[in-house]
Scaffold this motif. Structure first.
Motif, PDB file in Angstrom:
ATOM      1  N   TYR A 144      61.214  26.735   5.886  1.00 36.52           N
ATOM      2  CA  TYR A 144      61.301  27.271   7.242  1.00 36.52           C
ATOM      3  C   TYR A 144      61.477  26.179   8.300  1.00 36.52           C
ATOM      4  N   THR A 145      60.827  25.044   8.114  1.00 39.54           N
ATOM      5  CA  THR A 145      60.935  23.973   9.109  1.00 39.54           C
ATOM      6  C   THR A 145      62.378  23.490   9.247  1.00 39.54           C
ATOM      7  N   SER A 146      63.002  23.138   8.138  1.00 36.01           N
ATOM      8  CA  SER A 146      64.374  22.640   8.191  1.00 36.01           C
ATOM      9  C   SER A 146      65.337  23.739   8.654  1.00 36.01           C
ATOM     10  N   SER A 147      65.089  24.988   8.218  1.00 37.25           N
ATOM     11  CA  SER A 147      65.981  26.089   8.574  1.00 37.25           C
ATOM     12  C   SER A 147      65.901  26.428  10.062  1.00 37.25           C
ATOM     13  N   VAL A 148      64.677  26.510  10.593  1.00 43.51           N
ATOM     14  CA  VAL A 148      64.507  26.837  12.016  1.00 43.51           C
ATOM     15  C   VAL A 148      65.090  25.740  12.905  1.00 43.51           C
ATOM     16  N   LEU A 149      64.863  24.496  12.538  1.00 43.64           N
ATOM     17  CA  LEU A 149      65.394  23.387  13.341  1.00 43.64           C
ATOM     18  C   LEU A 149      66.922  23.381  13.347  1.00 43.64           C
ATOM     19  N   PHE A 150      67.522  23.717  12.205  1.00 45.48           N
ATOM     20  CA  PHE A 150      68.979  23.771  12.117  1.00 45.48           C
ATOM     21  C   PHE A 150      69.519  25.018  12.814  1.00 45.48           C
ATOM     22  N   TYR A 151      68.836  26.132  12.630  1.00 46.07           N
ATOM     23  CA  TYR A 151      69.256  27.434  13.162  1.00 46.07           C
ATOM     24  C   TYR A 151      69.149  27.491  14.688  1.00 46.07           C
ATOM     25  N   ARG A 152      68.054  26.968  15.236  1.00 43.51           N
ATOM     26  CA  ARG A 152      67.810  27.089  16.678  1.00 43.51           C
ATOM     27  C   ARG A 152      68.205  25.856  17.486  1.00 43.51           C
ATOM     28  N   PHE A 153      68.087  24.672  16.876  1.00 41.78           N
ATOM     29  CA  PHE A 153      68.302  23.452  17.650  1.00 41.78           C
ATOM     30  C   PHE A 153      69.406  22.559  17.098  1.00 41.78           C
ATOM     31  N   ASP A 154      70.070  23.001  16.052  1.00 37.19           N
ATOM     32  CA  ASP A 154      71.170  22.259  15.444  1.00 37.19           C
ATOM     33  C   ASP A 154      70.735  20.861  14.994  1.00 37.19           C
ATOM     34  N   ILE A 155      69.514  20.749  14.525  1.00 39.53           N
ATOM     35  CA  ILE A 155      69.000  19.481  14.012  1.00 39.53           C
ATOM     36  C   ILE A 155      69.313  19.400  12.526  1.00 39.53           C
ATOM     37  N   SER A 156      69.795  18.251  12.090  1.00 42.25           N
ATOM     38  CA  SER A 156      70.203  18.056  10.698  1.00 42.25           C
ATOM     39  C   SER A 156      69.094  18.428   9.719  1.00 42.25           C
ATOM     40  N   PRO A 157      69.439  19.107   8.627  1.00 43.89           N
ATOM     41  CA  PRO A 157      68.445  19.459   7.610  1.00 43.89           C
ATOM     42  C   PRO A 157      67.730  18.244   7.015  1.00 43.89           C
ATOM     43  N   TRP A 158      68.374  17.084   7.061  1.00 43.85           N
ATOM     44  CA  TRP A 158      67.721  15.871   6.552  1.00 43.85           C
ATOM     45  C   TRP A 158      66.474  15.558   7.377  1.00 43.85           C
ATOM     46  N   ALA A 159      66.625  15.647   8.701  1.00 40.80           N
ATOM     47  CA  ALA A 159      65.471  15.431   9.582  1.00 40.80           C
ATOM     48  C   ALA A 159      64.463  16.564   9.399  1.00 40.80           C
ATOM     49  N   GLY A 160      64.975  17.789   9.253  1.00 42.03           N
ATOM     50  CA  GLY A 160      64.104  18.942   9.040  1.00 42.03           C
ATOM     51  C   GLY A 160      63.317  18.828   7.746  1.00 42.03           C
ATOM     52  N   MET A 161      63.928  18.219   6.746  1.00 37.18           N
ATOM     53  CA  MET A 161      63.259  18.028   5.459  1.00 37.18           C
ATOM     54  C   MET A 161      62.034  17.123   5.618  1.00 37.18           C
ATOM     55  N   VAL A 162      62.215  16.033   6.357  1.00 35.02           N
ATOM     56  CA  VAL A 162      61.105  15.097   6.577  1.00 35.02           C
ATOM     57  C   VAL A 162      60.011  15.746   7.415  1.00 35.02           C
ATOM     58  N   LEU A 163      60.413  16.439   8.490  1.00 33.68           N
ATOM     59  CA  LEU A 163      59.424  17.111   9.343  1.00 33.68           C
ATOM     60  C   LEU A 163      58.696  18.218   8.579  1.00 33.68           C
ATOM     61  N   GLY A 164      59.429  18.912   7.738  1.00 32.20           N
ATOM     62  CA  GLY A 164      58.812  19.948   6.914  1.00 32.20           C
ATOM     63  C   GLY A 164      57.747  19.369   6.004  1.00 32.20           C
ATOM     64  N   GLY A 165      58.055  18.207   5.416  1.00 31.32           N
ATOM     65  CA  GLY A 165      57.083  17.535   4.567  1.00 31.32           C
ATOM     66  C   GLY A 165      55.833  17.143   5.339  1.00 31.32           C
ATOM     67  N   ILE A 166      56.038  16.669   6.571  1.00 28.39           N
ATOM     68  CA  ILE A 166      54.907  16.270   7.411  1.00 28.39           C
ATOM     69  C   ILE A 166      54.058  17.487   7.785  1.00 28.39           C
ATOM     70  N   PHE A 167      54.721  18.584   8.198  1.00 31.72           N
ATOM     71  CA  PHE A 167      53.984  19.808   8.568  1.00 31.72           C
ATOM     72  C   PHE A 167      53.181  20.340   7.376  1.00 31.72           C
ATOM     73  N   ALA A 168      53.817  20.350   6.198  1.00 36.48           N
ATOM     74  CA  ALA A 168      53.122  20.847   4.999  1.00 36.48           C
ATOM     75  C   ALA A 168      51.930  19.955   4.668  1.00 36.48           C
ATOM     76  N   ALA A 169      52.107  18.644   4.832  1.00 34.19           N
ATOM     77  CA  ALA A 169      51.006  17.711   4.560  1.00 34.19           C
ATOM     78  C   ALA A 169      49.839  17.943   5.522  1.00 34.19           C
ATOM     79  N   VAL A 170      50.174  18.215   6.800  1.00 32.71           N
ATOM     80  CA  VAL A 170      49.132  18.483   7.793  1.00 32.71           C
ATOM     81  C   VAL A 170      48.377  19.769   7.441  1.00 32.71           C
ATOM     82  N   VAL A 171      49.126  20.800   7.055  1.00 31.65           N
ATOM     83  CA  VAL A 171      48.488  22.066   6.653  1.00 31.65           C
ATOM     84  C   VAL A 171      47.584  21.831   5.438  1.00 31.65           C
ATOM     85  N   ALA A 172      48.081  21.049   4.472  1.00 30.28           N
ATOM     86  CA  ALA A 172      47.285  20.742   3.283  1.00 30.28           C
ATOM     87  C   ALA A 172      46.002  20.010   3.667  1.00 30.28           C
TER      88      ALA A 172
END
Length: 328
Positions: free
Chosen positions: A67-95
């Motif tokens: 969802y992180t990479s998809s929402v960033l690409f879908y709404r803000f046109d941010i590259s999935p590569w950046a979304g992948m890293v941010l997604g990992g960070i968000f998941a780590a924070v939740v964990a």
């Protein structure tokens, strides 16, 4: 450890060559999914295989990454590569957040708690309008691009991205397994009380294992979302994904870095072949067959297929040594 590295390099090389030999789209599709699930299995292995904490909620971290990479690409046109890293960070924070309360539980109570957490997160995404709720997100279709991680004429780029991710993860897992952290985690797995008695901060190390595991799972989720180009909470946060991760790792060999790849190499082709051949009428047959295999392995070889391979190898080694002694 050096021997392991050589074996891993050979495995990665073989996986890199296979899609060039077998060029059908169906085989390439199986390769992408196999590598994604093998990566998820390696991630799950860190918290369960190494640390002994059984989790049934890894679909939550997988979904957060997707969802992180998809929402960033879908709404803000941010590259999935950046979304992948941010997604990992968000998941780590939740964990990190859920680790404190859940690690106060042990055994089956911890497993049920992780399942509950995954279901809570799923319901949050179902009701969250910003991420399109239950409707899901259809990712924008763009021209073939490495920057946007979209390829429509061939699946080869997806295979090599998935292979690159898997290679990094399995080498990281190999390092962890043979490091001080790995030995501490195994000590916790064998006996929580004994580990604490020798001065290991069990909560800190279990939390570290969960954070690393979540981070990796989120990366796999981001790649999966970019591969299928559509996600919704019911397909991403499903218990089916968590169970598949568990089953393939247990079959291949829990606590062993080769286990998830072996299990994924059986489960994913089986799932895809039954889906293609039987369609909707065959739904669940793959898990029934796979479940039977897991039961047989659990009864006769609890260490999984890799345990069986090691057992046979030791037998041949002893026979070889016996023959050498007899000849001398």
């Amino acid at each position: 450890m050096v021997k392991n590295k050589k074996i891993l390099i050979i495995i990665i090389a073989v996986l890199a060559v296979l899609p060039l030999i077998f060029k059908s789209d169906s085989f390439h599709n199986i390769m992408v999914l196999l590598l994604i699930y093998a990566t998820l299995g390696e991630a799950w292995n860190i918290i369960t295989g190494f640390a002994g904490q059984i989790s049934f909620g890894h679909a939550a971290f997988f979904g957060i990454g997707a969802y992180t990479s998809s929402v960033l690409f879908y709404r803000f046109d941010i590259s999935p590569w950046a979304g992948m890293v941010l997604g990992g960070i968000f998941a780590a924070v939740v964990a990190l957040i859920i680790s404190y309360p859940t690690f106060r539980l042990k055994g089956s109570y911890f497993a049920i708690a992780t399942l509950a957490v995954a279901e809570i997160i799923k319901q949050l995404f179902v009701s969250w309008k910003f991420v399109e709720g239950a409707t899901g997100i259809s990712l924008p279709i763009v021209d073939d691009s490495w920057l946007c991680m979209e390829f429509h004429t061939t699946k080869l780029p997806y295979i090599y991205i998935a292979l690159g991710l898997f290679a990094i993860v399995i080498f990281v897992c190999n390092y962890i397994e043979n490091s001080k952290t790995g030995f501490y985690l195994k000590a916790i797995r064998e006996s929580h009380e004994v580990a604490e008695s020798i001065g290991i901060n069990t909560t800190n190390y279990k939390t570290l294992a969960m954070v690393i595991s979540a981070f990796i799972s989120a990366f796999a989720g981001s790649l999966y979302a970019q591969y299928v180009l559509y996600i919704d909470p019911f397909m991403i946060f499903t218990l089916d994904i968590s169970i598949k991760i568990v089953l393939l790792t247990v079959l291949g060999g829990i606590g062993n870095i080769y286990g998830p790849l072996i299990g994924a190499s059986i489960l994913i082709p089986l799932s895809e072949i039954t889906r293609v051949q039987l369609g909707g009428t065959g739904r669940g047959i793959d898990l029934m067959i796979f479940g039977l295999l897991v039961i047989l392995v659990a009864c006769y070889q609890p260490k999984g297929i890799i345990g069986l391979v090691n057992k046979v190898a030791k037998k041949f080694k002893k026979e070889g040594e016996g023959n050498v002694e007899a000849n001398s």
